[in-house]
Each structure stands twice: as C-alpha cells, then as structure tokens.
Design a protein around this motif. Structure first.
Motif, short mmCIF file in Angstrom:
data_model
loop_
_atom_site.label_atom_id
_atom_site.label_comp_id
_atom_site.label_asym_id
_atom_site.label_seq_id
_atom_site.Cartn_x
_atom_site.Cartn_y
_atom_site.Cartn_z
N LYS A 6 0.87 -1.17 0.00
CA LYS A 6 0.00 0.00 0.00
C LYS A 6 0.91 1.22 0.00
O LYS A 6 1.77 1.37 0.87
N SER A 50 -0.75 -2.27 -10.65
CA SER A 50 -1.37 -1.44 -9.62
C SER A 50 -2.89 -1.52 -9.69
O SER A 50 -3.46 -1.99 -10.67
N SER A 51 -3.53 -1.03 -8.63
CA SER A 51 -4.98 -1.13 -8.51
C SER A 51 -5.72 -0.17 -9.42
O SER A 51 -6.94 -0.23 -9.54
N SER A 62 -3.80 5.26 -0.56
CA SER A 62 -3.90 3.80 -0.45
C SER A 62 -3.88 3.09 -1.79
O SER A 62 -4.62 2.13 -1.99
N GLN A 63 -3.02 3.51 -2.70
CA GLN A 63 -2.85 2.77 -3.95
C GLN A 63 -2.21 1.41 -3.63
O GLN A 63 -1.33 1.32 -2.76
N VAL A 64 -2.65 0.36 -4.30
CA VAL A 64 -2.09 -0.97 -4.09
C VAL A 64 -1.28 -1.38 -5.32
O VAL A 64 -1.76 -1.28 -6.45
N TYR A 93 2.28 -3.88 3.77
CA TYR A 93 2.59 -4.90 2.76
C TYR A 93 1.89 -6.20 3.12
O TYR A 93 1.45 -6.42 4.26
N ASP A 227 -9.07 4.99 -0.48
CA ASP A 227 -9.06 3.60 -0.01
C ASP A 227 -9.57 2.67 -1.10
O ASP A 227 -10.27 3.09 -2.03
N TRP A 236 -2.92 -7.45 5.54
CA TRP A 236 -1.96 -6.35 5.51
C TRP A 236 -1.17 -6.28 6.81
O TRP A 236 -1.72 -6.38 7.90
#
Length: 278
Positions: A6, A50-51, A62-64, A93, A227, A236
C-alpha cells in the motif's frame, strides 16, 4: 512470491501513476527503488501492477501495487521509504496469491475531492448528488478512450458532501470509475452549486442516449484516492515506523503550507481606490 504494497503519494510533481516514457511517474520511481534495493532483478518477470491509474496531479493514500520477488525481506515499507523520494511512501505490505490482481479483484474504491467552499450552495449540491447514487450510464461524465472502448455503466454506492471550515469535501464510493469520471461529476456539482445549472440538467446528463454534452473535469490537484477494498482482503502488515515517519513529515508540511497560503494572500494586490471626481 507475490507481494502487495500500500503506497501513498503527493501527486503534484508526477505525470500520473502509470509508467510513461521520459516522464516522472509513481510506478517509474517505485520500480527504480525496487531494482536498487534488490527486491526485483528483472522488470518483466516482476510483473508490476497497480490497482488503478491516477492522472497527473492526483494524490493517493492507499494505492495498491503488486509484484513478484525472490527477496521479500527487502520489500518492507521502511526500507523502501529510505530510497523513495519524499512524495512517495509505502506503509503496509502483504503476501498475496500469484493470481491476485489489484485492479480486477477490487470491489470498492473511495475518493475524495476538496474545493473551496466560498462560491457554492452546498444544499443544492447535496440535492444533485442524490441523482448519481445507483447504477447509471456515465458516458457524459467520462473522457472517451478510443483505444480502449468499454462499458460506461458504473454503480455509485455513496456520494457525500460536507462543509469543513473553508473547504467542501466530496466523498464518492463506487465499484469502479471511468477516465475523469470523478472530476467531471465534481464539475457538474459545482455548476449546480453556483447556480449555473440545476438538478434537472444532472438527470439529463445521466441519460446519454437522449442527451449528450461535454463537460470539463475539475482540476486534478483537488482529488485524492483514499481507499480500496477487496473480498477477501489481503492480510496487511502495517509498518508502524513508516506510518509515524510519514505522518510527522506531512504534519510539518501542512503547517508550512498554512503559512505559505497566508503569505500568498498578501501577494494579491488590491486595486487603488479611484479618486472621487465629483
């Protein structure tokens, strides 16, 4: 092993999140650090994903991001943050299954848009916001992508508007979004809030089969990705040191910019009073 991070970023000096040739991007900076720290050795086999993508100037908390690594012990937020530029940071992580897709497996995404409160009737904006709730065709609220035509049907679960001090905060939750969709929705809400349009116009815009109109997106600097949710949610592990270090830094930055904002207001020259000719 596949690892998910994250990450947050202050997007002012990025040309977006997605890697682009000869431009500074979030993924580009992260990829360099992952290679420098030995987390990944081969870009292709790492399969960085990525998300979602954010445009130039858009921010995130909060990009994943996921990637394959043979060195997961180094994929720790505090280690990566020691190499990352100050406007990107990792804070959590998780180890995830090899088939975990941070974009396709997301079930809910939350964004916030912040704008000055001075010019708008918030009650009118709230009335207009109700029309966006539910499943609609958002064709009139999206930038057309000729290279990737896809359905323009999206479901908005929540759209809250509240005033806080000198700003208005617009929170939107949906399963997914179209390109520029949030910023165009914000533009529409501000047009209602300043009296230039009404809620009936919003209703027409949500029926693109009978009504079509282009609308400019709101500026990118006001948008932040808050989020993202998955089902099931990865386990997480939050790096408390990374969180505290980042919080302390941005608390100092926020205080500094409050002062700078006041100073910039002093640069706004007031016109001299014209002499009375009578």
């Amino acid at each position: 092993m596949k690892v998910a991070l994250k990450i947050g970023y202050e997007g002012t000096h990025f040309s977006g999140s997605q890697i682009q040739p000869d431009k500074r991007t979030v993924e580009g900076e992260l990829l360099k650090v992952l290679q420098e720290t030995g987390v990944i050795s081969d870009v292709e086999t790492a399969d960085l994903s990525s998300s979602g993508r954010t445009d130039a100037g858009v921010h995130s908390i909060s990009q994943v991001v996921t990637f394959f690594t043979d060195n997961p012990r180094m994929a720790i937020p505090r280690i990566l943050n020691s190499k990352l530029p100050r406007d990107i940071w990792a804070w959590a992580y998780a180890e995830v299954p090899d088939d975990f897709d941070p974009r396709r497996h997301a079930v809910r995404r939350k964004y916030r848009y912040i704008l000055n409160a001075d010019e708008y009737d918030i009650s009118k904006m709230r009335d207009a916001a109700k029309l966006f709730i539910g499943e609609h065709n958002f064709s009139n609220f999206a930038k057309k992508d000729k290279n990737n035509p896809r359905s323009t049907i999206r479901k908005v679960e929540k759209l809250d508007i509240r005033s806080q001090g000198s700003v208005i905060k617009i929170d939107i939750v949906a399963n997914a979004y179209l390109w520029n969709m949030i910023r165009k929705i914000v533009s529409a809400l501000t047009l209602v809030g300043n009296g230039n349009r009404d809620t009936e116009w919003i209703a027409r815009m949500l029926d693109p089969e009978i009504y079509e109109e282009g609308i400019e997106p709101a500026p990118s600097y006001g948008l932040i990705f808050l989020d993202i949710e998955y089902d099931p949610e990865p386990e997480w592990m939050i790096d408390s040191y990374a969180v505290k270090h980042t919080n302390d830094f941005y608390a100092r930055e926020a205080n500094r910019f409050r002062v700078i904002s006041t100073i910039l207001e002093q640069f706004v020259m007031q016109p001299e009073k014209e002499p009375d000719l009578d």
